[in-house]
Design an enzyme around this catalytic site. Structure first.
Site, PDB file in Angstrom:
ATOM      1  N   CYS A  94       0.762  -1.222  -0.002  1.00  0.00           N
ATOM      2  CA  CYS A  94       0.146   0.074   0.031  1.00  0.00           C
ATOM      3  C   CYS A  94       0.912   1.235  -0.083  1.00  0.00           C
ATOM      4  O   CYS A  94       1.594   1.714  -1.086  1.00  0.00           O
ATOM      5  CB  CYS A  94      -0.851   0.176   1.251  1.00  0.00           C
ATOM      6  SG  CYS A  94      -2.454   0.822   0.886  1.00  0.00           S
ATOM      7  N   ARG A 128     -12.775   6.291  -0.205  1.00  0.00           N
ATOM      8  CA  ARG A 128     -11.600   5.253  -0.063  1.00  0.00           C
ATOM      9  C   ARG A 128     -12.165   3.913  -0.704  1.00  0.00           C
ATOM     10  O   ARG A 128     -13.310   3.472  -0.869  1.00  0.00           O
ATOM     11  CB  ARG A 128     -11.268   5.017   1.632  1.00  0.00           C
ATOM     12  CG  ARG A 128     -10.779   6.422   1.882  1.00  0.00           C
ATOM     13  CD  ARG A 128     -10.300   6.017   3.373  1.00  0.00           C
ATOM     14  NE  ARG A 128      -9.180   5.160   3.287  1.00  0.00           N
ATOM     15  CZ  ARG A 128      -7.863   5.600   3.188  1.00  0.00           C
ATOM     16  NH1 ARG A 128      -7.776   6.903   2.679  1.00  0.00           N
ATOM     17  NH2 ARG A 128      -6.928   4.739   3.197  1.00  0.00           N
ATOM     18  N   HIS A 189      -3.457  -5.572   2.252  1.00  0.00           N
ATOM     19  CA  HIS A 189      -3.115  -5.892   3.694  1.00  0.00           C
ATOM     20  C   HIS A 189      -3.942  -7.200   4.123  1.00  0.00           C
ATOM     21  O   HIS A 189      -4.254  -7.857   3.336  1.00  0.00           O
ATOM     22  CB  HIS A 189      -3.813  -4.470   4.776  1.00  0.00           C
ATOM     23  CG  HIS A 189      -3.293  -3.459   4.218  1.00  0.00           C
ATOM     24  ND1 HIS A 189      -1.995  -2.852   4.730  1.00  0.00           N
ATOM     25  CD2 HIS A 189      -3.645  -2.123   3.517  1.00  0.00           C
ATOM     26  CE1 HIS A 189      -1.638  -1.802   4.490  1.00  0.00           C
ATOM     27  NE2 HIS A 189      -2.575  -1.331   3.493  1.00  0.00           N
TER      28      HIS A 189
HETATM   29  N1  GLN Z   1      -2.160   6.716   2.323  1.00  0.00           N
HETATM   30  C1  GLN Z   1      -2.420   5.752   1.213  1.00  0.00           C
HETATM   31  C2  GLN Z   1      -3.885   5.556   0.906  1.00  0.00           C
HETATM   32  O1  GLN Z   1      -4.585   5.923   1.495  1.00  0.00           O
HETATM   33  C3  GLN Z   1      -2.160   4.301   1.806  1.00  0.00           C
HETATM   34  C4  GLN Z   1      -2.957   3.794   2.673  1.00  0.00           C
HETATM   35  C5  GLN Z   1      -2.370   2.360   3.264  1.00  0.00           C
HETATM   36  O2  GLN Z   1      -1.135   2.093   3.433  1.00  0.00           O
HETATM   37  N2  GLN Z   1      -3.378   1.413   3.794  1.00  0.00           N
HETATM   38  O3  GLN Z   1      -4.120   5.654  -0.235  1.00  0.00           O
END
Ligand code: GLN
Length: 239
Positions: A94, A128, A189
């Site tokens: 990520c 998101r 993840h």
């Molecule tokens: N900050 C990044 C995003 O939201 C990565 C987030 C993460 O590592 N889960 O895209």
């Protein structure tokens, strides 16, 4: 006993959603092959060389932590690029994946400089991309995980595979991650490796090849790993 060494970069800042589980999975799958896995945590990069490193790992983090980690990692970006080009296996998750590119544009339009190791960028939006994800990969078969990112990543390189449930790199092309030489970058993840032994073994096998040590036996009991994967596959297909 044969040994491999993992460099775990920035564990103090980049460890979202149990990314540390990836290290545990690498250690366990190495042990199944009578290989001892050493782990070196690196939070300060000044003067770090990769002389003892066989695999590197960078986890994910919030925009803020990512920016701090990138500043630290930029001190070794030339060396990191060299070892990637030389075929060192690595896994980046990520935020750790996003910052291998040239820039990360935050939802408010601020441009944060990346390590510029590969030619891609990420643009974040307020909404998101979140949830369970399933990928079909030519190299690894079915891969499952959990994603939660605002970033949309666009690149011309190879990927981990095609997204059958979820989002992946962005909400347009149904591709997930990056696969460049032996470097893997992914939004998964969960953590990714305990549920996807094919990916874990890939990293270990490439490391063994480079070091000239055997990676045997090929056949080990994967019942528990397969069961964990199936939980996610069932969850998304029964929705
Ligand atoms: N900050 C990044 C995003 O939201 C990565 C987030 C993460 O590592 N889960 O895209």
């Amino acid at each position: 006993m044969n040994e491999l060494t993992v460099y775990h970069f920035m564990p103090d800042k980049l460890n979202l959603y149990s990314d540390i589980g990836n290290i545990i999975a690498l250690r366990q799958r190495a042990k199944m092959r009578d290989i001892k896995l050493n782990v070196v945590d690196i939070n300060e990069t000044e003067g770090v060389t990769f002389d003892q490193c066989d695999i590197f790992f960078i986890g994910g983090g919030s925009d803020r932590e990512q920016a701090l980690a990138t500043k630290e990692l930029s001190k070794i970006k030339t060396t990191l690029k060299e070892v990637i080009e030389d075929g060192m296996p690595g896994l980046t998750i990520c935020g750790g994946y996003q910052f291998l590119g040239s820039k990360y544009i935050t939802p408010d339009g601020t441009e944060l400089e990346g390590l510029n190791i590969l030619d891609f960028y990420t643009e974040s939006q307020k909404d998101r991309l979140t949830g369970d994800i399933v990928i079909e990969s030519d190299t690894f078969g079915t891969i499952v995980g959990f994603e939660n990112h605002g970033g949309r990543t666009y690149h011309p390189y190879g990927t981990l595979g095609n997204v059958t449930h979820g989002y992946g790199n962005n909400d347009e092309d149904a591709k997930e991650g990056i696969h460049y030489k032996n470097l893997l970058g992914t939004y998964l993840h969960g953590p990714i490796l305990p549920k996807n032994h094919e990916v874990t073994d890939y990293l270990l096998e490439k490391a063994c090849e480079r070091k000239g040590i055997p990676f045997t036996p090929k056949q080990v009991n994967n019942t528990e790993e397969e069961a964990a994967k199936q939980v996610i596959v069932n969850r998304v297909t029964q929705k």
